[in-house]
Enzyme design. Structure first.
Site, PDB file in Angstrom:
ATOM      1  N   TYR A  58     -29.573  88.911 -71.015  1.00 24.04           N
ATOM      2  CA  TYR A  58     -30.363  89.440 -72.121  1.00 24.04           C
ATOM      3  C   TYR A  58     -31.764  88.824 -72.124  1.00 24.04           C
ATOM      4  O   TYR A  58     -31.975  87.691 -72.575  1.00 24.04           O
ATOM      5  CB  TYR A  58     -29.684  89.159 -73.460  1.00 24.04           C
ATOM      6  CG  TYR A  58     -28.278  89.721 -73.582  1.00 24.04           C
ATOM      7  CD1 TYR A  58     -27.857  90.816 -72.840  1.00 24.04           C
ATOM      8  CD2 TYR A  58     -27.363  89.140 -74.460  1.00 24.04           C
ATOM      9  CE1 TYR A  58     -26.577  91.321 -72.954  1.00 24.04           C
ATOM     10  CE2 TYR A  58     -26.070  89.652 -74.589  1.00 24.04           C
ATOM     11  CZ  TYR A  58     -25.689  90.732 -73.829  1.00 24.04           C
ATOM     12  OH  TYR A  58     -24.411  91.217 -73.943  1.00 24.04           O
ATOM     13  N   HIS A 143     -18.781  88.668 -67.350  1.00 23.34           N
ATOM     14  CA  HIS A 143     -19.640  89.746 -67.845  1.00 23.34           C
ATOM     15  C   HIS A 143     -19.657  90.920 -66.868  1.00 23.34           C
ATOM     16  O   HIS A 143     -20.187  90.817 -65.756  1.00 23.34           O
ATOM     17  CB  HIS A 143     -21.065  89.201 -68.035  1.00 23.34           C
ATOM     18  CG  HIS A 143     -21.943  90.053 -68.877  1.00 23.34           C
ATOM     19  ND1 HIS A 143     -23.288  89.795 -69.061  1.00 23.34           N
ATOM     20  CD2 HIS A 143     -21.685  91.166 -69.620  1.00 23.34           C
ATOM     21  CE1 HIS A 143     -23.812  90.704 -69.855  1.00 23.34           C
ATOM     22  NE2 HIS A 143     -22.857  91.551 -70.210  1.00 23.34           N
TER      23      HIS A 143
END
Length: 332
Positions: A58, A143
């Site tokens: 992110y 992830h």
């Protein structure tokens, strides 16, 4: 009213039912200032949110840095932080331009590289600890291992177990926007949690087929993200998005029917979308991304909105929800 707190599977980690998703404060799609990011985290804290989720992906580490800065000085044992492994960030000296091709309005200071090796996982956690300025991480999620399942199972997961044994991690999870591979992880490992994005919502209950019953049976906690399916359930209208693409007419019409039923019961569609996943016994929390204090306060208000049992009954009667889907019970 503050969100309830639930235990994360068999671990000692606890999470608030409303979780703060920190992708947006990593400049997801558009820029957010440092002050706006700090105000969003502060508003979450004031609303009783104590679970904050981030990832190196992110904003090329920006989300982790901002979240760590915003939580600095708050009692460490009072909040839970999750981050993710699977993408390492390699410095890119001299690189030009921005990272919008990956969805983030930040300069290209680093390049992402998929790495589910044991060495890559340990490096990722060490770098996340530095960016977050924390002594330990409560939850580490694998992830998006969609195309790296074998390496994630054979190398990454065992390394996370070692890090947990060393006290660097409190719990281990896997985060994806599909249910099938998450189900495999529940079967083949001793993970504590899964983060299921977009597959257990008012419009998409694919997680109910196999994943959620197995999680409940195995004592694995489920955190649900993407409850608005990238926008359609927040504000259904022509041009609204579902899974980050323009929603087809069939789904838009279904969302509008959901909204009409909700409004007959005095409930905003956003409130029903937030509360719905919590009706399943395996679900311990819902994760909502926010880029401002106002968005955080709205999410908290929606989660606390009164939700009559008759609403869920009518949604089932009209075929807008499966007849056997578990739904929240009205309180008070």
């Amino acid at each position: 009213m503050s969100p309830r707190h639930n235990r994360l599977g068999r671990s000692a980690v606890r999470v608030s039912e409303l979780a703060f998703g920190a992708a947006a404060i990593g400049n997801l799609f558009t820029e957010v200032s440092d002050a706006q990011a700090e105000a969003a985290v502060a508003a979450a804290w004031e609303a009783g949110v104590r679970y904050f989720d981030t990832a190196p992906h992110y904003g090329l580490g920006l989300s982790e840095r901002r979240l760590g800065a915003a939580l600095r000085g708050r009692p460490r044992h009072e909040f839970t932080v999750s981050t993710k492994v699977g993408r390492v960030l390699d410095p890119a000296p001299g690189a030009q331009g921005d990272d919008l091709a990956h969805g983030f309005a930040v300069p290209v200071t680093h390049r992402r590289r998929w790495d589910f090796s044991a060495r890559g996982v340990r490096r990722s956690i060490e770098e996340s600890l530095n960016r977050l300025d924390l002594g330990w991480i409560d939850i580490a999620y694998l992830h998006d291992p969609d195309n790296h399942a074998d390496q994630a199972l054979d190398e990454a997961y065992p390394e996370l177990e070692r890090l947990r044994a060393e006290g660097i991690l409190g719990a281990i999870g896997v985060g994806m926007n599909q249910a099938e591979l998450l189900t495999r992880f529940i079967r083949e490992t001793d993970i504590d949690a899964v983060l299921l994005a977009g597959r257990y919502s008012l419009l998409d209950q694919r997680g109910l087929t196999e994943l959620l019953p197995l999680a409940a049976e195995r004592g694995v906690a489920v955190v649900v993200g993407g409850v608005f399916n990238s926008g359609l359930l927040a504000d259904p209208k022509p041009g609204a998005t579902f899974d980050y693409a323009t929603a087809p007419d069939e789904l838009l019409n279904r969302a509008l029917r959901l909204k009409a039923v909700c409004e007959r019961h005095g409930v905003p569609l956003r409130a029903a979308a937030l509360r719905f996943p919590l009706g399943h016994p395996a679900v311990v929390g819902v994760l909502v991304g926010a880029r401002s204090a106002a968005e955080v306060r709205d999410a908290a208000a929606m989660l606390n909105h009164r939700m009559p049992d008759a609403l869920w009954g009518e949604l089932k009667e009209r075929g807008l929800l499966p007849a056997d889907v578990p739904t929240p019970r009205e309180e008070g």
